[in-house]
Scaffold this motif. Structure first.
Motif, PDB file in Angstrom:
ATOM      1  N   GLU A   1       0.824  -1.203   0.000  1.00 37.62           N
ATOM      2  CA  GLU A   1       0.000   0.000   0.000  1.00 37.62           C
ATOM      3  C   GLU A   1       0.862   1.259   0.000  1.00 37.62           C
ATOM      4  N   LEU A   2       1.936   1.225   0.791  1.00 37.26           N
ATOM      5  CA  LEU A   2       2.825   2.385   0.886  1.00 37.26           C
ATOM      6  C   LEU A   2       3.542   2.629  -0.442  1.00 37.26           C
ATOM      7  N   ILE A   3       4.094   1.567  -1.010  1.00 35.88           N
ATOM      8  CA  ILE A   3       4.812   1.691  -2.281  1.00 35.88           C
ATOM      9  C   ILE A   3       3.852   2.123  -3.392  1.00 35.88           C
ATOM     10  N   ASN A   4       2.690   1.497  -3.415  1.00 32.68           N
ATOM     11  CA  ASN A   4       1.709   1.839  -4.452  1.00 32.68           C
ATOM     12  C   ASN A   4       1.269   3.295  -4.342  1.00 32.68           C
ATOM     13  N   LEU A   5       1.096   3.782  -3.108  1.00 36.25           N
ATOM     14  CA  LEU A   5       0.697   5.173  -2.893  1.00 36.25           C
ATOM     15  C   LEU A   5       1.745   6.122  -3.466  1.00 36.25           C
ATOM     16  N   ALA A   6       3.009   5.802  -3.212  1.00 36.60           N
ATOM     17  CA  ALA A   6       4.088   6.653  -3.728  1.00 36.60           C
ATOM     18  C   ALA A   6       4.151   6.586  -5.250  1.00 36.60           C
ATOM     19  N   ARG A   7       4.023   5.384  -5.789  1.00 34.72           N
ATOM     20  CA  ARG A   7       4.166   5.222  -7.237  1.00 34.72           C
ATOM     21  C   ARG A   7       3.008   5.843  -8.000  1.00 34.72           C
ATOM     22  N   GLN A   8       1.805   5.667  -7.508  1.00 30.25           N
ATOM     23  CA  GLN A   8       0.657   6.155  -8.267  1.00 30.25           C
ATOM     24  C   GLN A   8       0.584   7.673  -8.308  1.00 30.25           C
ATOM     25  N   ASN A   9       1.254   8.328  -7.384  1.00 26.40           N
ATOM     26  CA  ASN A   9       1.223   9.794  -7.345  1.00 26.40           C
ATOM     27  C   ASN A   9       2.504  10.445  -7.845  1.00 26.40           C
ATOM     28  N   SER A  10       3.341   9.662  -8.491  1.00 23.99           N
ATOM     29  CA  SER A  10       4.567  10.230  -9.062  1.00 23.99           C
ATOM     30  C   SER A  10       4.874   9.544 -10.389  1.00 23.99           C
ATOM     31  N   LEU A  11       3.880   9.497 -11.256  1.00 16.45           N
ATOM     32  CA  LEU A  11       4.031   8.805 -12.537  1.00 16.45           C
ATOM     33  C   LEU A  11       4.623   9.740 -13.588  1.00 16.45           C
ATOM     34  N   TRP A  12       5.727   9.308 -14.180  1.00 18.05           N
ATOM     35  CA  TRP A  12       6.331  10.063 -15.274  1.00 18.05           C
ATOM     36  C   TRP A  12       5.943   9.392 -16.578  1.00 18.05           C
ATOM     37  N   TYR A  13       5.469  10.195 -17.530  1.00 21.12           N
ATOM     38  CA  TYR A  13       5.002   9.578 -18.767  1.00 21.12           C
ATOM     39  C   TYR A  13       5.857   9.941 -19.965  1.00 21.12           C
ATOM     40  N   LEU A  14       6.093   8.929 -20.767  1.00 24.33           N
ATOM     41  CA  LEU A  14       6.821   9.095 -22.020  1.00 24.33           C
ATOM     42  C   LEU A  14       5.835   9.474 -23.107  1.00 24.33           C
TER      43      LEU A  14
ATOM     44  N   ARG B   1     -10.905  13.833 -25.529  1.00 22.31           N
ATOM     45  CA  ARG B   1     -10.646  15.141 -24.921  1.00 22.31           C
ATOM     46  C   ARG B   1      -9.611  14.993 -23.794  1.00 22.31           C
ATOM     47  N   PRO B   2      -8.966  16.081 -23.395  1.00 19.61           N
ATOM     48  CA  PRO B   2      -8.023  16.001 -22.278  1.00 19.61           C
ATOM     49  C   PRO B   2      -8.640  15.400 -21.014  1.00 19.61           C
ATOM     50  N   GLU B   3      -9.943  15.651 -20.809  1.00 23.25           N
ATOM     51  CA  GLU B   3     -10.607  15.097 -19.626  1.00 23.25           C
ATOM     52  C   GLU B   3     -10.638  13.566 -19.692  1.00 23.25           C
ATOM     53  N   ALA B   4     -10.813  13.028 -20.916  1.00 25.53           N
ATOM     54  CA  ALA B   4     -10.838  11.574 -21.075  1.00 25.53           C
ATOM     55  C   ALA B   4      -9.460  10.975 -20.786  1.00 25.53           C
ATOM     56  N   LEU B   5      -8.421  11.634 -21.273  1.00 22.11           N
ATOM     57  CA  LEU B   5      -7.072  11.128 -20.998  1.00 22.11           C
ATOM     58  C   LEU B   5      -6.765  11.220 -19.505  1.00 22.11           C
ATOM     59  N   THR B   6      -7.245  12.297 -18.880  1.00 19.41           N
ATOM     60  CA  THR B   6      -7.050  12.437 -17.433  1.00 19.41           C
ATOM     61  C   THR B   6      -7.742  11.300 -16.687  1.00 19.41           C
ATOM     62  N   GLU B   7      -8.948  10.945 -17.157  1.00 18.44           N
ATOM     63  CA  GLU B   7      -9.643   9.824 -16.527  1.00 18.44           C
ATOM     64  C   GLU B   7      -8.876   8.519 -16.752  1.00 18.44           C
ATOM     65  N   GLY B   8      -8.258   8.392 -17.931  1.00 20.06           N
ATOM     66  CA  GLY B   8      -7.417   7.220 -18.188  1.00 20.06           C
ATOM     67  C   GLY B   8      -6.268   7.139 -17.202  1.00 20.06           C
ATOM     68  N   LEU B   9      -5.675   8.295 -16.894  1.00 19.76           N
ATOM     69  CA  LEU B   9      -4.595   8.323 -15.904  1.00 19.76           C
ATOM     70  C   LEU B   9      -5.098   7.895 -14.534  1.00 19.76           C
ATOM     71  N   VAL B  10      -6.286   8.368 -14.180  1.00 17.79           N
ATOM     72  CA  VAL B  10      -6.861   7.992 -12.877  1.00 17.79           C
ATOM     73  C   VAL B  10      -7.122   6.482 -12.831  1.00 17.79           C
ATOM     74  N   LYS B  11      -7.593   5.923 -13.958  1.00 15.51           N
ATOM     75  CA  LYS B  11      -7.797   4.464 -14.029  1.00 15.51           C
ATOM     76  C   LYS B  11      -6.475   3.724 -13.826  1.00 15.51           C
ATOM     77  N   LEU B  12      -5.425   4.267 -14.423  1.00 14.99           N
ATOM     78  CA  LEU B  12      -4.109   3.637 -14.258  1.00 14.99           C
ATOM     79  C   LEU B  12      -3.666   3.714 -12.799  1.00 14.99           C
ATOM     80  N   GLN B  13      -3.914   4.856 -12.169  1.00 14.44           N
ATOM     81  CA  GLN B  13      -3.569   4.999 -10.750  1.00 14.44           C
ATOM     82  C   GLN B  13      -4.342   3.995  -9.898  1.00 14.44           C
ATOM     83  N   GLU B  14      -5.622   3.798 -10.225  1.00 14.39           N
ATOM     84  CA  GLU B  14      -6.430   2.825  -9.476  1.00 14.39           C
ATOM     85  C   GLU B  14      -5.874   1.417  -9.651  1.00 14.39           C
ATOM     86  N   LYS B  15      -5.416   1.125 -10.858  1.00 15.59           N
ATOM     87  CA  LYS B  15      -4.834  -0.193 -11.125  1.00 15.59           C
ATOM     88  C   LYS B  15      -3.547  -0.388 -10.307  1.00 15.59           C
TER      89      LYS B  15
END
Ligand code: SF4
Length: 175
Positions: free
Chosen positions: A26-39, A143-157
Motif C-alpha cells: 500500500e505504501l509503495i503503491n501510494l508513492a508510485r501512483q502519485n509520481s508517474l512520469w510519462y513518455l 478530450r483532455p478530460e478523457a485522458l485524465t480519466e485514463g490516468l486515474v484508471k491507471l492509478q487505481e490499477k
C-alpha cells in the motif's frame, strides 16, 4: 502478533510476513501512483490533445504525472495517434527500454484499433499488437478530460497491485 491485514485474518508466524507485505504494498503503491512520469509518444492529431492535457487548463500535473522525454526514467507511455508498422517497431523499442514496472495508455481510436485507417496497408490496427496496453482511452480524438480519466484508471490499477503480481486485465474509460 495478531491482527487483520488486507488478505484477511492474520494468525501464525508466516502470516505476519503477509501482513507486513500488504502494508508495504500500500505504501509503495501510494508513492508510485502519485509520481508517474510519462513518455510522450504523439503520432498524429491525438498528440495535440495529449499536449493540451499537459497544459494549464487540464493540468495533468495535479495528479502527479509529468512528461519525461527519456524511456529510461519513464513509468508509463502514452501512445497517441495513428500507429504505422514503421513506427510500431519504434514503439516496441522504446517500450523495451523502459524499466519495470511499466505501463501503457493507448489514446484514441487509431492507437486502440487503427481507427479510420485500420484498413490501410501501412497502419497497425492497435498498439496492443506490439506492446501490452493497460488502459484504453476511446475517442477521435479523446478530450483532455478523457485522458485524465485514463490516468486515474491507471492509478487505481497501480493502487491494487500486490507484491510479485503486477499485470492484471486492461481497463477501459467511458467514451
Ligand atoms: S483517433 Fe482520430 S484524432 Fe486520434 S490520431 Fe486517429 S484520426 Fe487523429
Amino acid at each position: 502478533m495478531s491482527g487483520t491485514g488486507g488478505h484477511g485474518e492474520v494468525g501464525g508466524a508466516g502470516d505476519v510476513t503477509l501482513f507486513h507485505t500488504s502494508q508495504l504494498d500500500e505504501l509503495i503503491n501510494l508513492a508510485r501512483q502519485n509520481s508517474l512520469w510519462y513518455l510522450l509518444f504523439g503520432l498524429a492529431c491525438c498528440g495535440i490533445e495529449l499536449i493540451q492535457t499537459g497544459g494549464p487548463r487540464a493540468d495533468v500535473m495535479r495528479f502527479g504525472a509529468i512528461p519525461r522525454a527519456s524511456p529510461r526514467q519513464a513509468d508509463f507511455m502514452i501512445v497517441a495517434g495513428t500507429l504505422t508498422y514503421k513506427m510500431a517497431l519504434r514503439a516496441k523499442l522504446l517500450y523495451d527500454q523502459m524499466s519495470e514496472p511499466k505501463y501503457v495508455i493507448s489514446m484514441g481510436s487509431c492507437a486502440n484499433c487503427g481507427g479510420l485507417f485500420q484498413l490501410a496497408y501501412s497502419v497497425c490496427d492497435g498498439v496492443d499488437k506490439v506492446i501490452p496496453v493497460d488502459v484504453y482511452v476511446p475517442g477521435c480524438p479523446p478530450r483532455p478530460e478523457a485522458l485524465t480519466e485514463g490516468l486515474v484508471k491507471l492509478q487505481e490499477k497501480i493502487q491494487q497491485e500486490k507484491w510479485l503480481v503486477r499485470k492484471t486485465e486492461p481497463v477501459g474509460v467511458r467514451a
